[in-house]
Scaffold this active site. Structure first.
Site, PDB file in Angstrom:
ATOM      1  N   ASP A   1       4.778 -12.245  -6.379  1.00  0.00           N
ATOM      2  CA  ASP A   1       4.372 -12.545  -7.497  1.00  0.00           C
ATOM      3  C   ASP A   1       3.524 -11.804  -8.347  1.00  0.00           C
ATOM      4  O   ASP A   1       2.506 -12.143  -8.868  1.00  0.00           O
ATOM      5  CB  ASP A   1       4.543 -13.702  -7.248  1.00  0.00           C
TER       6      ASP A   1
ATOM      7  N   GLU B   1       0.834 -12.452 -18.054  1.00  0.00           N
ATOM      8  CA  GLU B   1       1.955 -13.061 -17.647  1.00  0.00           C
ATOM      9  C   GLU B   1       1.232 -14.341 -16.925  1.00  0.00           C
ATOM     10  O   GLU B   1       1.476 -15.121 -17.679  1.00  0.00           O
ATOM     11  CB  GLU B   1       2.837 -12.425 -16.831  1.00  0.00           C
ATOM     12  N   GLU B   2       0.816 -14.215 -16.676  1.00  0.00           N
ATOM     13  CA  GLU B   2      -0.111 -15.186 -15.744  1.00  0.00           C
ATOM     14  C   GLU B   2      -1.233 -16.294 -16.236  1.00  0.00           C
ATOM     15  O   GLU B   2      -0.756 -17.220 -16.340  1.00  0.00           O
ATOM     16  CB  GLU B   2      -0.713 -14.651 -14.028  1.00  0.00           C
TER      17      GLU B   2
END
Length: 553
Positions: free
Chosen positions: A328, A362-363
């Site tokens: 991820d 994004e995180e």
């Protein structure tokens, strides 16, 4: 909004009834595509509930996304190998090893990742640019603590909410005026959603607001508490089924100055009961870094293709601060990067412009992709033809999840923007043609397709599973281990090159490459002129429980 799940029984019924499917890419006739059935389950975004089995789309001959000499993807699939994908994964691992074990946006590890991707794409002949933006960087530097000082000394299990301030506050607990105890069967608490839910805080003594989860976002609740003058905030889980455990892994959405922690429903009730019975004092402690930093998106355009029909192929490049993020989302990054490289080497000439995008932050809440879409002019926005999103493709206990573009497996029938159904069909028909089961997964706001569907751009993609638990039905479809997470190292330090399934990278990597090329070389587009397809109810992103990997409400 309640979390959406796809019921197994509903998909089985759909398989028997053979409901009509939305049209595939226009102009394709018999023999175009794999046909066959798709089957699978739904994980509710990055981990979640619901299972399915059956040909829920009723795909048959003529419903594929390929075929013909100009559309044949077989050479590309042979060129995009697991070995090539792993070379990029190992490079990202080395970068993390050399930079404190992380590739999070706002850190040297991310900067080195962006430099690596940019170099690889330039060498492959793409026009590469970086899009810089500022964002709110957050890192927890020490564990949170919550203890009742009086009347009865008690330690509570607690967790820092993302974007909490840092510090230690000892003060009286003051609950909002509208908590719902006992909790109702369905979510119903609006605790803290309005300014009037809070008694004005003391101007002389520290006080700690106690708020119940529910209805509005955590950010709105905390903002109202801060505006009312409280010095710290404790948010407890709502108490409905699935909302009883320690409240952790959620986000406020933006920085605040006061400490903010979460507790379970049971501990929230205990604090509430104590405060109602008499003065109750607690100490809240958090240790965080929250500051503005700069990061980038990496964008690479194909030399050929119609710039008025640009397909944005996206994968987020950042990891969480806790680990190197090799699944991820090193896996989505590596597959997208290797596909771009091999398409260039093979001399594939796209009809549409291909823009390979590697998103930053994004995180932290889809910040890179949100920045990209928000800064498109109206004219530029009109040129974006579709978005493909690849976020986690190598989970060790993987499933073959396909975003549910047509909403056929959603309880409320909510679909992605027009064109999303046709993108879904490309993936499901590809898997069916290979004799592999696939399964729908909801557009629930947990990845970078979110900003695109919010402005009506069709989207689709693949996902191998995150922290959700694999069910017996899914084991029957995909293999693997029942009762175990799809990715046991999701958002942890152990998300390394040892946390990858080469089988998943092979199967989902090929499907991703197939879809990218199929959409890129299509001469006919999504829609058939003169077709009369009934409009589908559309997803409203304002009702999503997620904007990124962490719940926002």
């Amino acid at each position: 909004m309640r979390k959406r799940a796809m019921a197994l029984s509903a998909l089985i019924v759909a398989a028997v009834v053979m409901v009509p499917t939305a049209p595939a890419l226009a102009g394709e006739g018999p023999g175009k595509g794999g046909g066959g059935a798709s089957s699978g389950s739904h994980h509710g975004g990055k981990g979640g509930g619901g299972n399915g089995n059956g040909n829920h789309h009723g795909h048959g001959p003529g419903r594929g996304g390929g075929g013909g000499a100009n559309d044949d993807t077989s050479r590309l699939l042979k060129a995009v190998t697991v070995n090539g994908i792993l070379q990029h994964e190992r490079a990202l691992q080395r970068i993390a090893n050399n930079n404190g074990g992380t590739r999070a946006s706002g850190t040297p590890g991310y900067d080195a990742s962006a430099a690596y991707v940019s170099e690889q794409l330039r060498k492959a002949g793409y026009s590469v640019s970086t899009q810089e933006f500022e964002f709110s960087y957050f890192e927890e530097t020490g564990p949170a603590a919550l203890s009742q000082v009086s009347p009865t000394p008690t330690d509570y299990e607690t967790a820092t909410l993302e974007y909490s301030g840092s510090g230690e506050v000892t003060g009286a607990v003051v609950p909002t005026t509208n908590v719902v105890i006992p909790a109702t069967e369905e979510p119903s608490s609006a605790s803290g959603c309005l300014a009037e839910d809070f008694a004005p805080a003391s101007e002389t003594e520290p006080q700690v607001a106690l708020i119940q989860r529910g209805t509005c976002t955590f950010g709105e609740k905390v903002a109202n508490a801060v505006a009312a003058g409280y010095d710290a905030v404790v948010v407890f889980n709502e108490g409905n089924p699935g909302r009883t455990e320690l409240l952790t892994g959620v986000t406020i959405g933006g920085p605040v100055e006061v400490p903010v922690v979460g507790v379970s429903y049971a501990d929230g009730v205990a604090l509430y009961d104590a405060s109602v019975a008499g003065p109750t004092t607690v100490t809240v402690t958090t240790s965080t870094v929250s500051e503005v930093r700069t990061t980038v998106n990496v964008l690479a355009d194909s030399p050929r293709g119609d710039a008025n029909k640009t397909i944005v192929v996206g994968a987020h490049l950042d990891s969480v601060t806790a680990g190197p993020g090799i699944n991820d989302n090193g896996s989505g990054t590596a597959v997208t990067l290797e596909t771009a490289i091999q398409m260039s080497k093979l001399g594939v000439k796209p009809v549409q412009k291909l823009r390979f995008a590697f998103w930053g932050a994004e995180e932290s809440g889809l910040l890179g992709s949100t920045h990209y879409v928000a800064n498109l002019t109206d004219a530029e926005l009109a040129t974006i033809y579709a978005n493909l999103n690849f976020d986690m493709l190598g989970s060790t206990n993987y499933a073959r999840f396909v975003y549910d573009g047509d909403g056929s497996a959603d309880p409320d029938g909510l679909a992605g923007p027009p064109g999303s159904a046709q993108i879904e069909t490309i993936f499901t028909d590809y898997f069916a043609g290979k004799g592999l089961a696939s399964a729908p997964t909801a557009f629930d706001g947990r990845s970078d397709y979110g900003p695109f569907i919010a402005v009506g751009i069709p989207a689709g993609g693949l996902f191998s599973g995150a922290e959700g638990i694999k069910t017996a039905e899914e084991v029957a479809l995909f293999g693997g281990t029942e009762g175990a997470p799809y990715d046991p190292c999701y958002h942890l330090a152990c998300d390394t090159v040892n946390n990858l399934s080469t089988a998943a990278l092979n199967e989902l990597g090929d499907a991703a490459a197939h879809a990218i090329m199929t959409l890129g070389v299509s001469k006919t587009g999504f829609f058939e002129d003169g077709s009369r397809v009934a409009p589908l109810p559309q997803i409203d992103v304002n009702n999503l429980d997620y904007w990124g990997s962490k719940p926002i409400r």
